[in-house]
Design a protein around this motif. Structure first.
Motif, PDB file in Angstrom:
ATOM      1  N   LEU A 199       0.832  -1.193   0.000  1.00  0.00           N
ATOM      2  CA  LEU A 199       0.000   0.000   0.000  1.00  0.00           C
ATOM      3  C   LEU A 199       0.868   1.245   0.000  1.00  0.00           C
ATOM      4  CD1 LEU A 199      -2.601  -1.028   2.706  1.00  0.00           C
ATOM      5  CD2 LEU A 199      -2.976  -0.912   0.255  1.00  0.00           C
ATOM      6  N   ALA A 200       0.311   2.353  -0.462  1.00  0.00           N
ATOM      7  CA  ALA A 200       1.056   3.602  -0.547  1.00  0.00           C
ATOM      8  C   ALA A 200       1.596   4.024   0.821  1.00  0.00           C
ATOM      9  CB  ALA A 200       0.182   4.700  -1.145  1.00  0.00           C
ATOM     10  N   LEU A 245       4.489   1.916   1.757  1.00  0.00           N
ATOM     11  CA  LEU A 245       5.633   2.318   0.940  1.00  0.00           C
ATOM     12  C   LEU A 245       6.249   3.601   1.495  1.00  0.00           C
ATOM     13  CD1 LEU A 245       7.468   1.920  -1.496  1.00  0.00           C
ATOM     14  CD2 LEU A 245       5.717   3.009  -2.915  1.00  0.00           C
ATOM     15  N   GLN A 255       7.871   0.096  -7.292  1.00  0.00           N
ATOM     16  CA  GLN A 255       6.739   0.431  -6.431  1.00  0.00           C
ATOM     17  C   GLN A 255       6.427   1.924  -6.492  1.00  0.00           C
ATOM     18  OE1 GLN A 255       4.591  -1.299  -4.309  1.00  0.00           O
ATOM     19  NE2 GLN A 255       5.329  -3.113  -5.367  1.00  0.00           N
ATOM     20  N   GLU A 307       4.546   2.477  -9.661  1.00  0.00           N
ATOM     21  CA  GLU A 307       3.217   1.868  -9.589  1.00  0.00           C
ATOM     22  C   GLU A 307       2.281   2.657  -8.670  1.00  0.00           C
ATOM     23  OE1 GLU A 307       1.507  -2.132  -7.588  1.00  0.00           O
ATOM     24  OE2 GLU A 307       3.146  -2.419  -9.004  1.00  0.00           O
ATOM     25  N   GLN A 308       2.814   3.183  -7.580  1.00  0.00           N
ATOM     26  CA  GLN A 308       2.006   3.860  -6.559  1.00  0.00           C
ATOM     27  C   GLN A 308       2.079   5.390  -6.657  1.00  0.00           C
ATOM     28  OE1 GLN A 308       0.081   2.434  -4.254  1.00  0.00           O
ATOM     29  NE2 GLN A 308       0.575   0.328  -4.755  1.00  0.00           N
ATOM     30  N   LYS A 309       2.591   5.912  -7.760  1.00  0.00           N
ATOM     31  CA  LYS A 309       2.824   7.353  -7.885  1.00  0.00           C
ATOM     32  C   LYS A 309       1.581   8.180  -7.549  1.00  0.00           C
ATOM     33  CE  LYS A 309       4.192  10.932 -11.138  1.00  0.00           C
ATOM     34  NZ  LYS A 309       4.615  11.228 -12.507  1.00  0.00           N
ATOM     35  N   ALA A 354      -1.147   7.418  -5.837  1.00  0.00           N
ATOM     36  CA  ALA A 354      -1.536   7.283  -4.436  1.00  0.00           C
ATOM     37  C   ALA A 354      -0.553   8.000  -3.513  1.00  0.00           C
ATOM     38  CB  ALA A 354      -1.629   5.807  -4.057  1.00  0.00           C
ATOM     39  N   LEU A 355       0.730   7.939  -3.831  1.00  0.00           N
ATOM     40  CA  LEU A 355       1.728   8.640  -3.029  1.00  0.00           C
ATOM     41  C   LEU A 355       1.518  10.149  -3.102  1.00  0.00           C
ATOM     42  CD1 LEU A 355       4.879   6.539  -3.971  1.00  0.00           C
ATOM     43  CD2 LEU A 355       3.775   6.638  -1.723  1.00  0.00           C
TER      44      LEU A 355
END
Length: 125
Positions: free
Chosen positions: A2-3, A6, A40, A43-45, A47-48
């Motif tokens: 999950l963001a 991470l 990661q 992939e999570q840009k 959400a971050l």
């Protein structure tokens, strides 16, 4: 991953994320971002960036009806069994507090919102 997980992992490695001109910027000690972490990050840009723009890990505010439900659980006014769509819960207050905590931590927030709305329905019935 999950963001929020991470973000914690990156912080533990000394990586600092920021948003500059709509771009996600990472400042890190050399070697801190492994190829797996870089994947990661990509992939999570989104959400971050949302987490960073929202002040970190703070979830969106809850509607007043759910805030009242959580306050009732905190005040120990929901200590009774309840039938929910997923089955019977032995203590509605514990269920509400668990769902609220998971929501606040960013763990499947949509699922936790559904759980809270279902609990509110059981409380109102």
């Amino acid at each position: 991953m999950l963001a929020l997980e991470l973000l914690r992992e990156l912080e533990g490695r000394g990586v600092r994320l920021a948003i500059d001109g709509g771009q996600l910027i990472a400042r890190a000690p050399q070697g801190a971002i492994t190829p797996e972490l870089a994947a990661q990050l990509k992939e999570q840009k989104a959400a971050l960036m949302a987490a960073l723009q929202g002040g970190g890990s703070a979830p969106p505010c809850l509607p007043d009806a759910l805030v009242r439900l959580i306050r009732a659980a905190v005040g120990n006014h929901l200590s009774f069994p309840a039938a929910l769509p997923g089955g019977l819960v032995p203590n509605l207050g514990d269920y509400v507090l668990s769902s609220a905590a998971l929501y606040a931590a960013g763990v499947e927030p949509e699922r936790q919102l559904q759980a809270l709305w279902a609990a509110r329905g059981a409380w109102a019935a």
